[in-house]
Design a protein around this motif. Structure first.
Motif, short mmCIF file in Angstrom:
data_model
loop_
_atom_site.label_atom_id
_atom_site.label_comp_id
_atom_site.label_asym_id
_atom_site.label_seq_id
_atom_site.Cartn_x
_atom_site.Cartn_y
_atom_site.Cartn_z
N LYS C 153 23.70 42.90 86.89
CA LYS C 153 24.41 43.93 86.15
C LYS C 153 25.89 43.97 86.51
O LYS C 153 26.77 43.97 85.64
CB LYS C 153 23.76 45.27 86.47
CG LYS C 153 24.19 46.40 85.59
CD LYS C 153 23.41 47.59 86.08
CE LYS C 153 23.36 48.76 85.22
NZ LYS C 153 22.26 49.63 85.56
N ALA C 154 26.16 43.98 87.81
CA ALA C 154 27.56 44.06 88.27
C ALA C 154 28.35 42.85 87.77
O ALA C 154 29.50 42.97 87.36
CB ALA C 154 27.61 44.15 89.79
N PHE C 156 27.83 40.89 85.04
CA PHE C 156 28.16 40.92 83.61
C PHE C 156 29.11 42.07 83.28
O PHE C 156 29.98 41.94 82.43
CB PHE C 156 26.88 41.02 82.77
CG PHE C 156 26.18 39.71 82.66
CD1 PHE C 156 26.73 38.67 81.91
CD2 PHE C 156 24.98 39.49 83.32
CE1 PHE C 156 26.09 37.45 81.82
CE2 PHE C 156 24.34 38.27 83.24
CZ PHE C 156 24.90 37.25 82.49
N ARG C 157 28.95 43.17 83.99
CA ARG C 157 29.86 44.29 83.78
C ARG C 157 31.29 43.84 84.07
O ARG C 157 32.22 44.14 83.33
CB ARG C 157 29.47 45.43 84.72
CG ARG C 157 30.07 46.76 84.38
CD ARG C 157 29.57 47.82 85.32
NE ARG C 157 29.86 47.48 86.71
CZ ARG C 157 29.57 48.25 87.75
NH1 ARG C 157 28.96 49.39 87.57
NH2 ARG C 157 29.86 47.88 88.98
N ALA C 158 31.43 43.08 85.14
CA ALA C 158 32.76 42.59 85.50
C ALA C 158 33.31 41.64 84.45
O ALA C 158 34.47 41.71 84.06
CB ALA C 158 32.70 41.89 86.86
N ILE C 159 32.44 40.74 83.97
CA ILE C 159 32.88 39.78 82.94
C ILE C 159 33.39 40.53 81.71
O ILE C 159 34.48 40.25 81.20
CB ILE C 159 31.68 38.89 82.50
CG1 ILE C 159 31.22 38.05 83.68
CG2 ILE C 159 32.05 38.06 81.28
CD1 ILE C 159 31.78 36.67 83.71
N PHE C 160 32.62 41.51 81.26
CA PHE C 160 33.00 42.20 80.03
C PHE C 160 34.24 43.07 80.25
O PHE C 160 34.97 43.36 79.31
CB PHE C 160 31.84 43.07 79.51
CG PHE C 160 30.78 42.26 78.83
CD1 PHE C 160 30.99 41.78 77.53
CD2 PHE C 160 29.59 41.96 79.47
CE1 PHE C 160 30.02 41.02 76.91
CE2 PHE C 160 28.62 41.19 78.85
CZ PHE C 160 28.83 40.72 77.57
#
Lengths: 363, 347, 344
Positions: C153-154, C156-160
């Motif tokens: 989660k962390a 992909f959250r960072a990527i987006f």
């Protein structure tokens, strides 16, 4: 060390007055407890002495010098906060030395004072720890240490034990009294717990609703409460209080009657028949069982709390509604439903005026 | 069908919704990564290659051979001789279908071979000159310095001024404190575009037009920063301040020794945001700064790309330089940033 | 305890000086230097006025650069001429507004006196509509997908979120290169369609890419906010629904969406507020609003009217600013109202 005099001390927030003109003298080296229920103004009063709250009216003087306009540090006080208020980012050593550094004290002197406080409070091993890494009791000692190193004229304690567990509380109580004996400094101690006040202070100030109810030595307050409030507040368990009435007078004596106590003849003059009174009987001031054999008063027992060396009986006197608590030294064989004869001990019956609440005397 | 929109946890097997969810994540990641990755790779391509179409993926350049007896390096070719053996040779010249090559093993001997039997050799070689030349030949070093100056000074001032104001607004009750706070909050939503003209007049009036300080001073008193710090400082117990006052600390000492160290997490978040804001600022510097020697990197980049001949190899390298600090900050402090945004709604 | 009549035990010996002590002394000396002026002030004005000393620097800059301009903005809108200093400018009453608003038909920008302004208004309107809905949908879906992740989660959250931190110029240039005649997209496009397209020179394509890039740029921010809203929904509601045998489709429509609605409305209004102010990345991406005026937005009109033409019409620009400010004010009030409603 300093003596403190307060005259007409008043605190108001806008139109809301919370302290109503208090007069109080505290002698040099005295240990005074300010006690009262929450919201009685005891903490506000302490904070006014500390200089953390402004004084709306009246004045505070240390050794005869008015300190109203002085900042906390100028007053030469130290304070132990309820939350301890330790600086969480500083080590114990820095917590102790912070105030001394602010005073631009020499480093050697700072080190000496920190070392002395650490030794007195057995904090040597923890000097380089942060407050987070200490137990509740250790934090509490650091808070006291921070107050000690400044060599204050007056120590102020704001409910310092309320965050400790019961066992530590008893132990710390002893430590603070020992500290007082050792340093001899004037100490003002705020608490809502009358047991703390009774066991530690030489003088107790009972506050209620921003007014002083009574000032006196612990035993005086216990034995001769000036009014209903003090009677109810000091002593644990609370004093039993019953609605009564003077039914007649005979020379220097009066007849007092209530549903709970029946009619009692007490040596009390200067009262007129028909006056409404409150009758106060402390749980420990009853003769019980064999000692009270033949007494017409019977306690209908609802509940028995036996602690082994002492017993508390909860019940109703004479079948009345109000609950009465009776304390018995040693063990007493009683069970719910029993009717136990009891008798108030002579000389230990408190009478109060029902209207004003003022004491009419102990008879 | 669209059940993937709902949340469930702790299932044992993949179902349609899981597949769709992962497809979305992977697609999203590609959509985000490809343009940036493409710009990054392209920034290393030499000028000749960046303009060729169709494009190559990696930066390639012709390989060269240094051969004894030749002053300049020769372009490297792979030569397949009649026996079917392949050797690397340097090309001396090519005339029609014949090429003259030389074998580095025997530099004295020139061979005349079929032009069809040699193939040009290329190698992956990043064109570092894309990065060095704009800094040396164009004013990008100045832009970079200006950006670093504005970002650093503005961030330090923001931290100091905002934390002082937040301290006053969170730890004192004084007449006017609510008014000040509400006034600041009400401008939280006020965009620059609405006050562009009068704000510029103020800057001109203070003689700060076309001056980096004009950019700095007008950005440091951020209501966002004051708000963020104030909310954090409210969580510091007032007892600590009173204890410090009893400890004879002056109000400044309380601010410096107690409040600032205890607000470190919030200060860190504000510092990160301030650096990113000031580094990325565009419209306001565009209005205030007019001479190229005062341009920040963003302005310089915009001006450079607007010129008549578009030199993409330089533009892209400088774009990478412009996104590098922000990217590094993000890589190391990602958690602070995303959590700071989620908890404060600040961007 | 004989020598010390104050009752304190005798002092111990001083500790030897350590490196940390030396560092502390330097820091302390530095702090004293900073403290000095403040301490003098405190002695002079008293503790109670000290908070003013702490807010003053910030307040002064805030007043000069934010508050005064807000007051002046209205003044500018009612003056004409090309002078910058307000007191040198002639008062023209509502002339700027009447020029902006004089139109043959409000549906046709060409019939207006200032056709560029109305073109910008219409462009901003469609941009706002598409950008706000597009971002909301993409951010919502992404947040829902992220929220059900148990691992990664962390990451992909960072990527987006990463594009949010980039500068508008960088974003515009990255995409300009991606969409360029020799760019990667054209390589694919040429393969499929047999010919290259110069995307940013065609009206429809350029408008599409302006919105697309904008969503690409900002959606991570809104994803985070929606994600925070999703995480605030108590887990046990879903567990109860699971026990009731509610289908996931129903869970989404009957539980997630209604519970998330206050959050989504706030996000939507925030999106509208930000969309109306579109400028930086679109301006750089489209080389100043092109092709023609297809991507000329309100802020660009204000900026160019005031700063990027030979005749600097500050009054006209300010009048346009005031109109835009009013629109934003309405949106802000709506947002505050929604926020308050969500709290109750």
């Amino acid at each position: 060390m300093a003596s403190i005099r307060m005259e007409g001390l008043t605190k108001a927030y806008g139109n809301l007055e919370v302290i109503h003109g208090i007069d109080l003298d505290i002698e040099e080296g005295e240990f005074v407890a300010l006690v009262g229920p929450s919201g009685c103004g005891k903490s506000t009063m302490l904070r006014m002495i500390a200089g953390l709250e402004t004084i709306s009216r009246g004045e505070i003087a240390f050794d005869g010098e008015v300190v109203n306009a002085m900042s906390p540090s100028e007053r030469g006080i130290s304070m132990v906060f309820q939350s301890y208020a330790l600086y969480p980012h500083l080590s114990v050593r820095k917590n102790l030395s912070f105030g001394l550094e602010n005073l631009r004290m020499k480093r050697a002197e700072i080190d000496a004072r920190v070392a002395e406080a650490a030794r007195m409070l057995e904090l040597d091993a923890y000097l380089d720890r942060k407050p987070k890494a200490l137990s509740g009791g250790q934090r509490q000692r650091v808070a006291i240490g921070r107050a000690i190193v400044r060599h204050p004229k007056v120590f102020l304690f704001d409910e310092p034990l309320s965050n400790l567990d019961a066992k530590l509380r008893v132990q710390t109580r002893g430590e603070i009294t020992r500290l007082h004996r050792q340093l001899g400094t004037t100490m003002i101690y705020v608490t809502h717990d009358q047991v703390e006040a009774m066991t530690m202070a030489a003088k107790i100030v009972v506050l209620n609703g921003g007014k002083v109810e009574q000032v006196g030595r612990p035993l005086d307050l216990f034995e001769r409460p000036a009014n209903l409030f003090v009677a109810g507040f000091i002593g644990s368990p609370r004093m039993n209080l019953y609605d009564g009435r003077i039914t007649g007078t005979e020379g220097g004596a009066a007849r007092v009657a209530s549903p709970e106590t029946g009619e009692l003849l007490v040596p009390l003059g200067g009262v007129a028949a028909g006056r409404d009174v409150k009758i106060g009987l402390r749980p420990s001031h009853f003769a019980v069982g064999a000692e009270a054999a033949g007494s017409p008063l019977l306690l209908e027992v609802d509940q028995v709390e036996s602690l082994g060396h002492e017993t508390y009986l909860h019940g109703r006197l004479n079948g009345a509604e109000t609950t009465t608590i009776v304390h018995v030294q040693n063990h007493l064989d009683a069970a719910p439903g029993d009717r136990v004869p009891v008798r108030p001990r002579d000389g230990h019956i408190h009478l109060f005026d029902a209207q004003s609440g003022l004491s009419l005397g102990r008879v | 069908m669209l059940g993937f929109l709902t949340r469930t946890r702790g299932k044992s097997r993949m179902d349609v919704t899981d597949i769709l969810a992962w497809a979305w994540l992977i697609l999203g990641t590609l959509v985000i990564a490809i343009p940036i990755g493409w710009a990054f790779l392209s920034s290393f391509k030499p000028e000749a290659e960046i303009n060729s179409f169709p494009p190559t993926l990696l930066p390639r350049a012709a390989q060269e051979l240094v051969i004894e007896g030749y002053d300049d390096p020769l372009p490297a070719y792979a030569w397949t001789d009649e026996q079917g053996q392949t050797r690397t040779v340097g090309l001396v010249r090519r005339i029609g279908l014949k090429a003259t090559v030389v074998d580095p093993e025997s530099p004295g001997e020139r061979l005349s071979v079929d032009a069809g039997s040699i193939v040009k050799q290329t190698a992956i070689r990043p064109a570092w000159s894309n990065y060095t030349e704009p800094l040396e030949r164009f004013a990008f070093l100045t832009y970079l310095k200006n950006s670093v100056f504005v970002t650093t000074v503005a961030t330090i001032l923001t931290l100091v001024l905002n934390s002082m104001a937040a301290f006053a607004l969170s730890k004192y009750r004084f007449r006017g404190s609510t008014t000040i706070f509400v006034l600041m909050l009400s401008t939280l939503m006020l965009p620059l575009s609405v006050i562009m003209v009068p704000a510029f007049m103020v800057v001109v009036g203070l003689n700060l037009a076309d001056n980096l300080w004009g950019v700095i001073f007008s950005t440091v008193a951020t209501p966002t920063g004051v708000f963020l710090l104030r909310q954090y400082m409210l969580t510091i117990p007032d007892d600590l301040i009173e204890a410090a006052r009893v400890d004879a600390a002056s109000e400044f000492r309380i601010y410096w020794r107690i409040i600032l160290p205890l607000s470190a997490p919030a200060l860190a978040v504000l510092a990160i945001f301030s650096v990113i804001w000031r580094w990325n600022d565009f419209l306001w510097p565009l209005i205030v700064l007019s001479s190229p020697e005062n341009y920040t990197l963003q302005l310089g980049l915009n001006a450079f790309q607007g010129q008549f001949t578009v030199q993409w190899h330089y533009i892209l390298s400088m774009t990478v330089v412009a996104l590098l600090p922000v990217t590094l900050i993000f890589l190391f402090l990602q958690r602070y940033i995303t959590e700071g945004v989620a908890s404060s709604g600040v961007k | 305890m004989t020598a010390f009549d104050d009752g304190y035990p005798p002092p111990g010996r001083a500790r030897p000086m350590s490196a940390a002590d030396r560092r502390d002394r330097v820091l302390e000396a530095g702090m004293r230097l900073l403290e000095w002026p403040f301490a003098q002030l405190q002695r002079l004005i008293g503790l109670r006025r000290m908070p003013w000393v702490f807010v003053l620097p910030n307040m002064a800059l805030f007043t000069i650069f934010v508050f005064v301009p807000v007051l002046l903005a209205i003044g500018y809108a009612f003056t004409g001429g090309t002078e910058l200093l307000l007191w040198n400018r002639p008062f023209v009453g509502l002339e700027n507004f009447s020029r902006l608003l004089s139109c043959g038909s409000y549906l046709d920008p060409a019939s207006c006196e200032l056709d560029l302004f109305w073109t910008a208004v219409f462009n901003t309107a469609w941009y706002t509509a598409f950008n706000a809905t597009g971002t909301l949908v993409v951010a919502l879906v992404t947040a829902l997908v992220l929220n059900r992740l148990t691992r990664g989660k962390a990451f992909f959250r960072a990527i987006f979120f990463y594009p949010v931190l980039l500068s508008p110029v960088v974003v515009a240039l990255v995409w300009k290169w991606f969409l360029a005649r020799n760019g990667l997209l054209n390589a694919v496009f040429a393969d499929l369609m047999g010919q290259r397209t110069i995307f940013l020179l065609e009206v429809l394509w350029s408008r599409f890419w302006v919105v697309y890039v904008s969503i690409w740029f900002h959606m991570g921010f809104y994803t985070l906010i929606i994600l925070a809203g999703l995480q605030a929904i108590p887990r046990d509601i879903y567990e109860a629904a699971l026990i009731d045998g509610t289908s996931r489709w129903r869970q989404f429509w009957r539980l997630t969406l209604p519970l998330l609605m206050p959050n989504l409305l706030v996000v939507l209004v925030l999106l509208l507020i930000r969309s109306v102010q579109v400028f930086d990345e679109a301006w750089v991406l489209t080389d100043g609003g092109g092709p023609g005026t297809s991507n000329t937005f309100l802020v660009q009109f204000i900026y160019e009217t005031a700063f990027a033409t030979d005749v600097r019409l500050y009054g006209l620009a300010s009048a346009a600013s005031v109109l835009m400010g009013l629109a934003l004010l309405v949106l802000t009030l709506v947002q505050l109202w929604l926020g308050k409603k969500a709290e109750n």
